[in-house]
Design a protein around this motif. Structure first.
Motif, PDB file in Angstrom:
ATOM      1  N   SER A 102     -24.451  26.623  38.670  1.00 21.44           N
ATOM      2  CA  SER A 102     -23.829  25.807  39.715  1.00 21.44           C
ATOM      3  C   SER A 102     -23.233  24.531  39.117  1.00 21.44           C
ATOM      4  O   SER A 102     -23.814  23.872  38.254  1.00 21.44           O
ATOM      5  N   THR A 103     -22.048  24.094  39.612  1.00 21.49           N
ATOM      6  CA  THR A 103     -21.383  22.864  39.152  1.00 21.49           C
ATOM      7  C   THR A 103     -21.242  21.849  40.282  1.00 21.49           C
ATOM      8  O   THR A 103     -20.364  21.021  40.280  1.00 21.49           O
ATOM      9  N   THR A 104     -22.098  21.921  41.243  1.00 17.65           N
ATOM     10  CA  THR A 104     -22.009  21.016  42.385  1.00 17.65           C
ATOM     11  C   THR A 104     -22.998  19.865  42.307  1.00 17.65           C
ATOM     12  O   THR A 104     -23.058  19.040  43.209  1.00 17.65           O
ATOM     13  N   ASP A 105     -23.748  19.769  41.260  1.00 16.17           N
ATOM     14  CA  ASP A 105     -24.718  18.685  41.117  1.00 16.17           C
ATOM     15  C   ASP A 105     -23.980  17.364  40.880  1.00 16.17           C
ATOM     16  O   ASP A 105     -22.934  17.329  40.242  1.00 16.17           O
ATOM     17  N   THR A 106     -24.499  16.245  41.399  1.00 16.58           N
ATOM     18  CA  THR A 106     -23.891  14.919  41.208  1.00 16.58           C
ATOM     19  C   THR A 106     -24.912  13.970  40.607  1.00 16.58           C
ATOM     20  O   THR A 106     -26.116  14.202  40.689  1.00 16.58           O
ATOM     21  N   ALA A 107     -24.402  12.889  40.053  1.00 19.01           N
ATOM     22  CA  ALA A 107     -25.255  11.842  39.487  1.00 19.01           C
ATOM     23  C   ALA A 107     -24.635  10.489  39.820  1.00 19.01           C
ATOM     24  O   ALA A 107     -23.435  10.385  40.065  1.00 19.01           O
ATOM     25  N   THR A 108     -25.440   9.455  39.831  1.00 21.04           N
ATOM     26  CA  THR A 108     -24.957   8.104  40.110  1.00 21.04           C
ATOM     27  C   THR A 108     -25.087   7.272  38.845  1.00 21.04           C
ATOM     28  O   THR A 108     -26.137   7.247  38.203  1.00 21.04           O
ATOM     29  N   GLY A 109     -23.990   6.581  38.498  1.00 20.83           N
ATOM     30  CA  GLY A 109     -24.004   5.660  37.362  1.00 20.83           C
ATOM     31  C   GLY A 109     -24.040   4.235  37.894  1.00 20.83           C
ATOM     32  O   GLY A 109     -23.300   3.895  38.812  1.00 20.83           O
ATOM     33  N   THR A 110     -24.890   3.415  37.367  1.00 25.98           N
ATOM     34  CA  THR A 110     -25.007   2.030  37.832  1.00 25.98           C
ATOM     35  C   THR A 110     -24.623   1.086  36.703  1.00 25.98           C
ATOM     36  O   THR A 110     -25.149   1.199  35.583  1.00 25.98           O
ATOM     37  N   ILE A 111     -23.710   0.169  37.002  1.00 21.97           N
ATOM     38  CA  ILE A 111     -23.296  -0.843  36.025  1.00 21.97           C
ATOM     39  C   ILE A 111     -23.906  -2.167  36.460  1.00 21.97           C
ATOM     40  O   ILE A 111     -23.655  -2.647  37.567  1.00 21.97           O
TER      41      ILE A 111
END
Length: 169
Positions: free
Chosen positions: A3-12
């Motif tokens: 599956s390629t529907t996984d997401t991630a959050t990047g925090t700056i």
């Protein structure tokens, strides 16, 4: 590949310090406008406003406009100017000063404790003293008329002495 529907959050995380506000001294001849340079040590991503208030030093409230001045820094800006009008008068006086300070601010700012000095230079001549003639019958007290050509903020002093029997002989 699954599956390629996984997401991630990047925090700056912002590691820049909040901008520090500084005010530069200003001077002008009475009747002109004082221009105080107000600066931020670094730009802000959001608008910042600072309100400047005034404290008399050797000035009085009639020497300049004492209404607080609001300075706005648009996002990304680091310089602004605060203008304060001074009063033209006909009174001979010394150079006068007042202090400018930050009374309030909006937006994210660091230190707001800086102050500046506003200096107003007088442009009026010192008054000329005129003493008129006086006449009186023997045994009386003479009174000489004394006048100034223009007002003075300095205290005037009476100079001389009362005429007594010793000075009449």
């Amino acid at each position: 590949v699954g599956s390629t529907t996984d997401t991630a959050t990047g925090t700056i995380t912002d590691n820049d310090n909040a901008p520090v506000v500084t005010i530069e001294d200003a001077s002008i001849t009475e009747g002109g406008n004082l221009s105080f340079a107000v600066t931020l040590s670094n730009p802000s991503a959001t608008d910042i406003t600072v309100t400047l208030g005034f404290t008399n030093g050797t000035t009085t409230n009639g020497d300049y406009t004492t209404t607080p001045v609001v300075v706005t820094f648009l996002a990304g800006a680091t310089t602004a100017t605060a203008t304060v009008a001074t009063t033209e008068d006909a009174i001979a006086e010394s150079t006068e000063t007042f202090t400018v300070g930050i009374t309030s601010s909006t937006g994210t700012v660091g230190s707001t404790t800086d102050t500046a000095t506003g200096t107003i230079t007088d442009n009026d001549n010192a008054p000329t003293v005129t003493i008129g003639d006086a006449t009186i019958a023997e045994g009386g007290n003479l009174s000489f008329p004394v006048s100034l050509s223009n007002p003075s903020r300095s205290e005037e002093r009476r100079v001389g002495k009362e005429c007594t029997a010793e000075c009449r002989s």
